[in-house]
Design an enzyme around this catalytic site. Sequence first.
Site, mmCIF file in Angstrom:
data_model
loop_
_atom_site.group_PDB
_atom_site.id
_atom_site.type_symbol
_atom_site.label_atom_id
_atom_site.label_comp_id
_atom_site.label_asym_id
_atom_site.label_seq_id
_atom_site.Cartn_x
_atom_site.Cartn_y
_atom_site.Cartn_z
ATOM 1 N N GLY A 75 1.926 -2.393 -6.276
ATOM 2 C CA GLY A 75 1.415 -1.198 -5.457
ATOM 3 C C GLY A 75 0.653 -0.798 -5.564
ATOM 4 N N GLY A 76 0.309 0.492 -6.977
ATOM 5 C CA GLY A 76 -0.760 1.257 -7.359
ATOM 6 C C GLY A 76 -1.959 0.695 -7.408
ATOM 7 N N GLY B 182 5.311 1.859 -10.903
ATOM 8 C CA GLY B 182 4.233 2.936 -10.537
ATOM 9 C C GLY B 182 4.713 4.054 -12.356
ATOM 10 N N SER C 19 3.942 -2.193 -12.293
ATOM 11 C CA SER C 19 2.954 -2.697 -12.855
ATOM 12 C C SER C 19 2.283 -3.869 -13.361
ATOM 13 C CB SER C 19 3.191 -1.182 -13.704
ATOM 14 O OG SER C 19 3.784 -0.339 -13.992
ATOM 15 N N TRP D 183 0.955 -1.589 -0.367
ATOM 16 C CA TRP D 183 -0.474 -0.175 0.112
ATOM 17 C C TRP D 183 0.829 1.568 -0.315
ATOM 18 C CZ3 TRP D 183 -4.456 -1.123 4.161
ATOM 19 C CH2 TRP D 183 -5.369 -2.084 3.485
ATOM 20 N N LYS D 184 2.060 1.410 0.364
ATOM 21 C CA LYS D 184 2.864 2.534 0.301
ATOM 22 C C LYS D 184 2.598 3.396 1.654
ATOM 23 C CE LYS D 184 4.961 1.435 -3.940
ATOM 24 N NZ LYS D 184 5.313 1.603 -5.531
ATOM 25 N N HIS E 152 13.057 -2.509 -0.824
ATOM 26 C CA HIS E 152 12.145 -2.146 -1.331
ATOM 27 C C HIS E 152 13.223 -0.623 -2.769
ATOM 28 C CE1 HIS E 152 9.381 0.142 -4.103
ATOM 29 N NE2 HIS E 152 8.460 -1.032 -3.307
HETATM 30 P P1 PGA Z 1 3.117 -0.889 -8.833
HETATM 31 O O1 PGA Z 1 4.731 -1.161 -7.495
HETATM 32 O O2 PGA Z 1 2.588 -1.580 -8.807
HETATM 33 O O3 PGA Z 1 2.438 0.384 -8.197
HETATM 34 O O4 PGA Z 1 4.323 -0.564 -9.702
HETATM 35 C C1 PGA Z 1 5.128 -1.937 -7.622
HETATM 36 C C2 PGA Z 1 5.612 -1.310 -6.282
HETATM 37 O O5 PGA Z 1 6.745 -0.929 -5.504
HETATM 38 O O6 PGA Z 1 5.333 -3.077 -5.265
#
Ligand code: PGA
Length: 246
Positions: free
Chosen positions: A229-230, A170, A208, A10-11, A93
């Site tokens: 991530g996103g 991202g 992504s 989730w960052k 990360h």
């Molecule tokens: P993302 O991020 O899916 O938004 O590209 C992946 C991550 O940083 O773990």
Amino acid sequence: MRRKLVAGNWKMHGSRASSAELLAGITAARPYDCDVVVCVPFPYLSEAAVALAGSDVRWGAQDCSAFEQGAYTGEVSVLMLADFGCRYVIVGHSERRQYHAESDQLVADKAKVALARGVTPIVCVGETLAQREAGETEAVVKRQLSAVIHTLGHCASEMVVAYEPVWAIGTGRTATPEQAQAVHALLRAQLRAATPQADHMRLLYGGSVKADNAAALFAQPDIDGGLIGGASLKASDFVAICRAAR
Ligand code: PGA
């Protein structure tokens, strides 16, 4: 046969309310044919633990200190994470390596302290765009993984590895399944040289990953799931990615 693992990262996103809603959406869609983990921001860990109690969805953190306790202002110890029933922690990360200057050895030390307390480290490796274009991908990921292998010794087989090309994080620019598989095969070979358990270890791809590209990535022989991530911030997107992992 390795059981696939999909972990949401989730960052630094969300609020108490949005986190609760996201967790409710993820648990409502059970059962899954893969292991599902959500790596939530520290302040929401205890509420995640309560919301997920009794479910097979696991919760994890996004980082931990390389020390167990002491005068380290602002740091979070793996002992504290374990206190919340935390089963996973992301270490190394690329955002930590880049913005917090984390070295290969610091990442390895964090993985070690996590494993020692029964928390599985998800160790991230990956090259930048400049490194890829310079033909350095293999050397970079091998160097990053090698530090962890040497530090963990015979426990290396207990970590999860995530290959996350920095240029794909991202950006909406995903590695093709073939590009990702090529690096995963290198990592698997490196692990085979280090541990007889390498074929049981899970290697995740991250960068992504979306509902519409997850199945093709997860179909590759050495890709055992994803670090998302996103697309882990919306229950329907994350659930669709988990469904692609079987
Ligand atoms: P993302 O991020 O899916 O938004 O590209 C992946 C991550 O940083 O773990």
